[in-house]
Scaffold this active site. Structure first.
Site, PDB file in Angstrom:
ATOM      1  N   SER A 207       0.842  -1.189   0.000  1.00  0.00           N
ATOM      2  CA  SER A 207       0.000   0.000   0.000  1.00  0.00           C
ATOM      3  C   SER A 207       0.887   1.253   0.000  1.00  0.00           C
ATOM      4  CB  SER A 207      -0.958  -0.036   1.187  1.00  0.00           C
ATOM      5  OG  SER A 207      -1.979   0.910   1.042  1.00  0.00           O
ATOM      6  N   GLU A 327      -9.071  -4.877  -4.734  1.00  0.00           N
ATOM      7  CA  GLU A 327      -8.403  -3.885  -3.886  1.00  0.00           C
ATOM      8  C   GLU A 327      -9.321  -2.746  -3.463  1.00  0.00           C
ATOM      9  OE1 GLU A 327      -5.035  -3.905  -3.019  1.00  0.00           O
ATOM     10  OE2 GLU A 327      -3.847  -4.366  -4.774  1.00  0.00           O
TER      11      GLU A 327
END
Length: 510
Positions: A207, A327
């Site tokens: 991330s 995601e």
């Protein structure tokens, strides 16, 4: 100075039994002592910079000065000031601006072993997270595990015209990125004292940690600091503009200074001198998540990364990069269809109709799925796709690309469509426990394989070895992406139509 340090380090190593853990050593700042943890030597809180407090708030990190006596790195350092920590990582550790620490856990018995090194950069949207944690599965394979802390949110990334005026380079913001770079320099220069090989360092992150890895791969300040890079669900290939516009651009530092001024006015302060006196808790409580982000400053981030990769201006190292199939589900919610269309028009302008053809929705639930896919592709998948295409054309470093699609119970957020949400791959690499923590027999075997890929890559720059399913290097348009769902197989890039749309859209913004 270096010769004296080396002699001291050798003296320490010679004084210890050959089968002992490396619980004491010597680094640039002086003697340091760790603790035993799971059969390895763990140095929990190594200060790589002076505390960024007082007049050092919102300034580039200052390298840690030498200390006297033996520094005991036996407790975790404080978390950076932050509002929330969604992963509940390190919440028992207090927060403080005095947070610039890194950890080293080593399986080495002496400083002469020259083991490969894995450096984790934590995620959390550049607003939350903690470096605390260990990874014994890597250590058992002869890998040194390091983790680094950096400033977050308003304290790590706030640009401001007064701060730019203070800087000898005339820039502001990116303090958290400069922290990461100084930490990597410290590791590169000192890891031999822990039995590590400075020429075999791999950086990794997920991330915001993956975005950081991407930025570091393109920063000239990182030349020679690492040999390999792993980016899970993170990249930084957006065009450069004056506003982020729904994750469609990296912002210029000059334009981003306005956000710093606006924040100062929100707090009712007249200048940076007064801002430096505001308690950190007041700052973070007044700043919404993701208000401040890395900016293009011409120094840490020199330009549009897409253009840098087109012209070969990056750190050409071996990489593993990839994204997850669902995601975006963590970052979106159902809204009425008309609200969805209005939002798309607001962000994408003349491209809105084309985007709605690629991501259609006629019900609130379809809107949720469409918005999730837009976030997945615009914020994660396209940047990774661009990275793979560009480096495989202009670089020599090997590129390995994956697409994770396992809807496990062991995840933070279970996908409503049977895919893999954000962070879902991490239990399959590092053995983390999320949600129920349950994994099927198949998933346990997948964990063994995926973890071994990361371990092999850290050692050699190639994930392959033994009886593992063979992972070929990426070739655009070819079945060279490792698809991970109930096993492992190679195929072409999924969602090619969506990738083509964003490739054209971002091209139009350059």
């Amino acid at each position: 100075m270096k010769k004296c340090i080396l002699l001291s380090m050798m003296a320490f190593a010679m004084a210890m039994p050959s089968d002992a853990q490396l619980l004491r050593t010597v680094v640039a700042q002086g003697q340091i002592e760790g603790v035993e943890h799971e059969g390895f030597a763990l140095y929990k809180a190594i200060p790589y910079a002076e505390p960024p407090v007082g007049d050092l708030r919102w300034k580039a990190p200052v390298p840690k000065k030498p200390w006297t006596g033996i520094y005991k790195a036996e407790n975790w350092g404080a978390r950076p000031p932050q509002v929330t920590d969604p992963n509940q990582s390190g919440n028992d550790i207090p927060m403080s601006e005095d947070c610039l620490y890194l950890s080293v856990e080593t399986p080495a018995k002496s400083a002469s072993e020259r083991l490969p090194v894995f450096v984790m950069i934590h995620g959390g949207g550049f607003s939350t997270g903690s470096y605390s944690g260990t990874q014994e599965s890597f250590l058992r394979e002869g890998i040194i595990y390091c983790s680094i802390e950096y400033r977050l949110g308003v304290l790590g990334f706030m640009p401001h015209p007064e701060l730019a005026k203070e800087s000898e380079r005339g820039i502001s913001g990116n303090y958290g990125m400069m922290d990461q770079i100084l930490a990597l320099k410290w590791i590169h220069d000192n890891i031999a004292a822990f039995g590590g090989d400075p020429d075999r360092i791999t950086i990794a992150g997920e991330s915001a940690g993956g975005i950081s890895v991407s930025i570091l791969c393109a920063s000239p300040l990182c030349k020679g600091l690492f040999r390999g890079a792993i980016s899970e669900s993170g990249s930084s290939f957006w065009p450069v503009a004056d506003v982020r516009g729904g994750n469609t651009a990296m912002v210029r530092e000059k334009a981003a200074q306005q956000a710093g001024l606006d924040f100062q006015r929100k707090l009712g302060k007249k200048n940076i001198r007064q801002m430096r006196k505001v308690p950190f808790q007041t700052l973070v409580d007044s700043c919404r998540m993701e208000s401040f982000w890395p900016v293009v400053d011409g120094y840490v981030i020199t330009d549009d990364q897409y253009k840098l990769y087109q012209t070969g201006q990056y750190n050409d190292v071996d990489v593993i990069i990839g994204t997850n199939s669902d995601e975006g589900s963590m970052f979106t919610r159902p809204v009425p269809v008309e609200q969805y269309k209005e939002r798309v028009k607001e962000i994408y302008g003349d491209w809105a109709d084309r985007l709605l053809e690629v991501y259609p929705a006629t019900t609130d639930m379809e809107v949720y799925f469409a918005q999730s896919d837009i976030f997945r592709d615009g914020s994660f998948a396209w940047g990774t796709y661009a990275w793979a295409n560009l480096q495989s054309k202009t670089g020599k470093g090997r590129v390995y690309m994956y697409y994770f699609d396992q809807n496990s119970e062991n995840t933070i957020l279970r996908s409503a469509r049977g895919g893999a949400s954000h962070v879902a791959e991490m239990p399959f690499i590092y053995g983390y426990k999320f949600g129920s923590g349950k994994m099927t027999d198949t998933e346990q075997r997948m964990l063994d394989i995926m973890s071994q890929y990361w371990i092999n890559f850290t050692k050699t720059g190639d994930p392959n070895g033994g009886t593992l399913p063979y992972w070929t290097t990426y070739q655009q348009g070819q079945p060279s992406v490792m698809i991970i769902r109930d096993g492992f197989h190679l195929d072409k890039v999924p969602n090619q139509r969506q990738m083509d749309f964003f490739e054209e859209f971002f091209k139009s913004r350059r």
